[in-house]
Design a protein around this motif. Structure first.
Motif, mmCIF file in Angstrom:
data_model
loop_
_atom_site.group_PDB
_atom_site.id
_atom_site.type_symbol
_atom_site.label_atom_id
_atom_site.label_comp_id
_atom_site.label_asym_id
_atom_site.label_seq_id
_atom_site.Cartn_x
_atom_site.Cartn_y
_atom_site.Cartn_z
ATOM 1 N N ARG A 416 0.798 -1.225 0.000
ATOM 2 C CA ARG A 416 0.000 0.000 0.000
ATOM 3 C C ARG A 416 0.831 1.275 0.000
ATOM 4 N NH1 ARG A 416 -4.636 -1.919 4.387
ATOM 5 N NH2 ARG A 416 -5.427 -3.649 3.097
ATOM 6 N N SER A 417 2.147 1.149 0.130
ATOM 7 C CA SER A 417 3.014 2.336 0.085
ATOM 8 C C SER A 417 3.726 2.436 -1.254
ATOM 9 C CB SER A 417 4.031 2.302 1.231
ATOM 10 O OG SER A 417 4.816 1.119 1.163
ATOM 11 N N GLY A 418 3.352 1.592 -2.215
ATOM 12 C CA GLY A 418 3.973 1.621 -3.532
ATOM 13 C C GLY A 418 3.500 2.814 -4.353
ATOM 14 N N PRO A 419 4.210 3.123 -5.451
ATOM 15 C CA PRO A 419 3.866 4.297 -6.284
ATOM 16 C C PRO A 419 2.436 4.275 -6.813
ATOM 17 C CG PRO A 419 6.011 3.401 -6.901
ATOM 18 C CD PRO A 419 5.408 2.421 -5.948
ATOM 19 N N SER A 420 1.927 3.116 -7.219
ATOM 20 C CA SER A 420 0.569 3.046 -7.779
ATOM 21 C C SER A 420 -0.473 3.362 -6.723
ATOM 22 C CB SER A 420 0.316 1.655 -8.366
ATOM 23 O OG SER A 420 1.203 1.382 -9.424
ATOM 24 N N ALA A 421 -0.258 2.857 -5.509
ATOM 25 C CA ALA A 421 -1.192 3.137 -4.415
ATOM 26 C C ALA A 421 -1.143 4.612 -4.029
ATOM 27 C CB ALA A 421 -0.868 2.257 -3.203
ATOM 28 N N ILE A 422 0.045 5.185 -4.019
ATOM 29 C CA ILE A 422 0.194 6.603 -3.682
ATOM 30 C C ILE A 422 -0.502 7.468 -4.722
ATOM 31 C CG2 ILE A 422 1.871 8.487 -3.500
ATOM 32 C CD1 ILE A 422 3.811 6.454 -2.250
ATOM 33 N N GLU A 423 -0.369 7.098 -5.996
ATOM 34 C CA GLU A 423 -1.016 7.856 -7.071
ATOM 35 C C GLU A 423 -2.533 7.872 -6.883
ATOM 36 O OE1 GLU A 423 -1.757 7.622 -11.929
ATOM 37 O OE2 GLU A 423 -0.782 5.973 -10.862
ATOM 38 N N LEU A 424 -3.106 6.711 -6.577
ATOM 39 C CA LEU A 424 -4.556 6.638 -6.398
ATOM 40 C C LEU A 424 -4.996 7.417 -5.170
ATOM 41 C CD1 LEU A 424 -7.313 5.610 -7.193
ATOM 42 C CD2 LEU A 424 -6.813 3.445 -6.019
ATOM 43 N N ARG A 425 -4.248 7.314 -4.069
ATOM 44 C CA ARG A 425 -4.615 8.044 -2.855
ATOM 45 C C ARG A 425 -4.576 9.552 -3.080
ATOM 46 N NH1 ARG A 425 -1.890 3.971 0.116
ATOM 47 N NH2 ARG A 425 0.007 5.221 0.167
ATOM 48 N N LYS A 426 -3.624 10.026 -3.877
ATOM 49 C CA LYS A 426 -3.553 11.460 -4.174
ATOM 50 C C LYS A 426 -4.799 11.916 -4.932
ATOM 51 C CE LYS A 426 1.481 12.159 -4.260
ATOM 52 N NZ LYS A 426 2.652 12.461 -5.126
ATOM 53 N N LEU A 427 -5.242 11.117 -5.881
ATOM 54 C CA LEU A 427 -6.456 11.452 -6.619
ATOM 55 C C LEU A 427 -7.663 11.495 -5.679
ATOM 56 C CD1 LEU A 427 -6.221 9.450 -9.969
ATOM 57 C CD2 LEU A 427 -6.446 11.932 -9.710
ATOM 58 N N LEU A 428 -7.740 10.524 -4.798
ATOM 59 C CA LEU A 428 -8.875 10.441 -3.886
ATOM 60 C C LEU A 428 -8.859 11.560 -2.853
ATOM 61 C CD1 LEU A 428 -9.110 6.594 -3.283
ATOM 62 C CD2 LEU A 428 -10.291 7.992 -4.967
ATOM 63 N N ALA A 429 -7.666 12.072 -2.541
ATOM 64 C CA ALA A 429 -7.563 13.120 -1.524
ATOM 65 C C ALA A 429 -8.187 14.422 -1.984
ATOM 66 C CB ALA A 429 -6.100 13.350 -1.166
ATOM 67 N N VAL A 430 -8.266 14.634 -3.290
ATOM 68 C CA VAL A 430 -8.836 15.890 -3.802
ATOM 69 C C VAL A 430 -10.178 15.675 -4.482
ATOM 70 C CG1 VAL A 430 -6.583 16.906 -4.153
ATOM 71 C CG2 VAL A 430 -7.644 15.687 -6.033
ATOM 72 N N ALA A 431 -10.601 14.416 -4.585
ATOM 73 C CA ALA A 431 -11.784 14.143 -5.380
ATOM 74 C C ALA A 431 -13.119 14.326 -4.679
ATOM 75 C CB ALA A 431 -11.706 12.724 -5.940
ATOM 76 N N PRO A 432 -13.269 13.953 -3.379
ATOM 77 C CA PRO A 432 -14.624 13.950 -2.811
ATOM 78 C C PRO A 432 -15.248 15.334 -2.735
ATOM 79 C CG PRO A 432 -13.081 12.731 -1.420
ATOM 80 C CD PRO A 432 -12.274 13.508 -2.404
ATOM 81 N N PRO A 433 -16.558 15.461 -2.994
ATOM 82 C CA PRO A 433 -17.247 16.723 -2.795
ATOM 83 C C PRO A 433 -17.213 17.179 -1.348
ATOM 84 C CG PRO A 433 -18.597 15.219 -4.101
ATOM 85 C CD PRO A 433 -17.448 14.445 -3.563
ATOM 86 N N GLN A 434 -17.156 16.216 -0.426
ATOM 87 C CA GLN A 434 -17.037 16.526 0.998
ATOM 88 C C GLN A 434 -16.141 15.492 1.628
ATOM 89 O OE1 GLN A 434 -20.381 17.164 3.407
ATOM 90 N NE2 GLN A 434 -21.509 18.305 1.895
ATOM 91 N N ASN A 435 -15.619 15.816 2.805
ATOM 92 C CA ASN A 435 -14.890 14.816 3.577
ATOM 93 C C ASN A 435 -15.859 13.930 4.299
ATOM 94 O OD1 ASN A 435 -12.396 15.905 2.845
ATOM 95 N ND2 ASN A 435 -12.534 17.462 4.444
ATOM 96 N N ALA A 436 -15.547 12.661 4.322
ATOM 97 C CA ALA A 436 -16.433 11.709 5.008
ATOM 98 C C ALA A 436 -16.281 11.848 6.492
ATOM 99 C CB ALA A 436 -16.083 10.299 4.578
#
Length: 436
Positions: A416-436
């Motif tokens: 989960r600390s690999g580059p692909s996982a980090i890339e997806l987490r970065k996208l998700l960090a800015v994507a939600p309309p609100q924080n859960a």
């Protein structure tokens, strides 16, 4: 962040500026100067917009939405307020002398303020920026007359809102829904007992749809309260089909980060006790919850029961159940177990019939989940990142984000600390309309 108090009697553009400022402040390290650099304008212009002293030019709004991370909210608000201004000016021209000396409370400024507050009250995202919608709700409740609508018109409104949820950004849908919820409440207060019973059905459906929209926005606390209101109204109506439907909707959407899967299972089985026949939407939720808990054999068994029930013609008369719901559940469960062939077949069936943007994105994320489950960690994470990146921010609902998080959770902890996982987490960090 503690919000400054907002005067609900302020002008529409002051309120627009307040929402704008909350959007910016919710983003880390985005001061006015930095925002001005990204907007290619002097930061003093931004300050004036946020104070409501000036109106942003039309060609800046989409960029403003992006820089401020507003996910379509500012665009929707701006478009509505500019349309409102045009309508008000048109009304002035046609009203002539009457508007030159209007009676107290119905001048053009008051008309603009009331209509703007009506819009703002419905935005489920206001709480994210520290703005309570309650003063607006109270103002609406006291200030507006509610025209009597025929039951057929209310049923059409419910169908329209359901279609909107499947095709439009959730922030816009929440605003429209709140307006109708206030209207049906006002009509119920002046209706006969027989009419009130029918309006309870409408209230239950509208409340359920509002909870759905707020869930998509990640405003789970407010959504849970609306689910409760929907259940209360459905129970008061005495309509068993509606009571089951509301509970099925609550549990189904609750899987997206709102409640624990174990809680959802308990709620599903409690709701199923209302009837001696299998209920399709409850079965789809049960299968998904079991899959999330890793109880794959039970999830597959529930799919068998679901198919048998569907073959017997189980439907709902409110239009919430469609065949793509069954195939979507299959896509979810088969992807979770790593059965690529069965998941692919289910996914194709969904894509052939659905018009729901969440389904369209999430079956792609199911495919990514299946790839990860089969051991293709980097490939699956890249699939998920590509699917998220292709979605316009206003449509990156919490349903989409939570499904992408499900892909991440399927990755072994050591990866989960690999580059692909980090890339997806970065996208998700800015994507939600609100924080859960």
């Amino acid at each position: 962040m503690t919000a400054d108090p907002i005067d609900p009697h302020a002008s529409a553009w002051h309120l627009f500026g307040a929402v704008m400022r909350r959007c910016r402040e919710s983003r880390s390290n985005l001061g006015l100067r930095r925002a001005g650099e990204q907007m290619y304008t002097d930061f003093s212009n931004l300050a004036k917009w946020e104070r409501g002293e000036r109106t942003p030019p039309p060609d800046m709004i989409h960029r403003l939405d992006e820089v401020y991370g507003a996910h379509g909210i500012l665009t929707a608000l701006y478009d509505t307020l500019t349309a409102l201004k045009a309508a008000t000016e048109s009304a002035q021209q046609h009203a002539g002398r009457y508007l030159e000396n209007p009676p107290y409370g119905i001048g053009d400024d008051d008309m603009e303020r009331r209509a703007a507050l009506q819009l703002l009250a419905g935005l489920g995202t206001l709480g994210t920026f520290g703005l309570s919608s309650e003063p607006f709700r109270q103002l609406l409740d006291l200030s507006f007359d509610h025209p009597h609508r025929a039951l057929e018109d209310w049923e059409l409104a419910c169908a329209d809102h359901l279609h909107a949820l499947r095709t439009r950004p959730p922030a816009q849908v929440a605003a429209d829904l709140f307006i109708d919820l206030m209207a049906v409440r006002g009509q119920s207060q002046v209706s006969t007992p027989a009419e009130v019973t029918e309006l309870q059905r409408i209230t239950a459906m509208l409340s359920s749809l509002q909870a759905n929209a707020l869930t998509r926005l990640g405003d789970h606390g407010a959504a849970i309260r609306w689910w409760y209101s929907a259940r209360q109204a459905a129970d008061a109506s005495g309509d068993l089909a509606l009571r089951l439907l509301v509970r099925a909707e609550e549990t189904g959407h609750g899987l997206y980060g709102q409640r624990a899967p174990e809680t959802i299972l308990r709620m599903v089985r409690s709701a199923q006790q209302l009837t001696d026949k299998p209920y399709l939407k409850l079965l789809t939720t049960e299968a998904k919850a079991l899959s999330m808990l890793g109880r794959h054999d039970e999830a597959l068994g529930t799919l068998v029961t679901l198919h048998k029930a569907a073959e017997q013609g189980g439907t709902d008369r409110y239009g919430f159940w469609k065949p793509d719901g069954l195939h979507f559940a299959e896509s979810w469960v088969y992807s979770g177990v790593g059965n690529d062939s069965a998941a692919g077949t289910a996914r194709e069936k969904v894509l052939m019939v659905t018009r729901d943007y969440v389904y369209l994105v999430n079956v792609q994320l199911h495919s990514a989940l299946c790839t990860v489950t089969q051991g293709g960690i980097d490939e699956g994470l890249h699939q998920a990142a590509t699917a998220i990146d292709a979605v316009t921010p206003a449509y990156r609902s919490h349903h989409v984000i939570e499904t992408a998080n499900m892909v991440l959770r399927a990755v072994p902890p050591v990866r989960r600390s690999g580059p692909s996982a980090i890339e997806l987490r970065k996208l998700l960090a800015v994507a939600p309309p609100q924080n859960a």
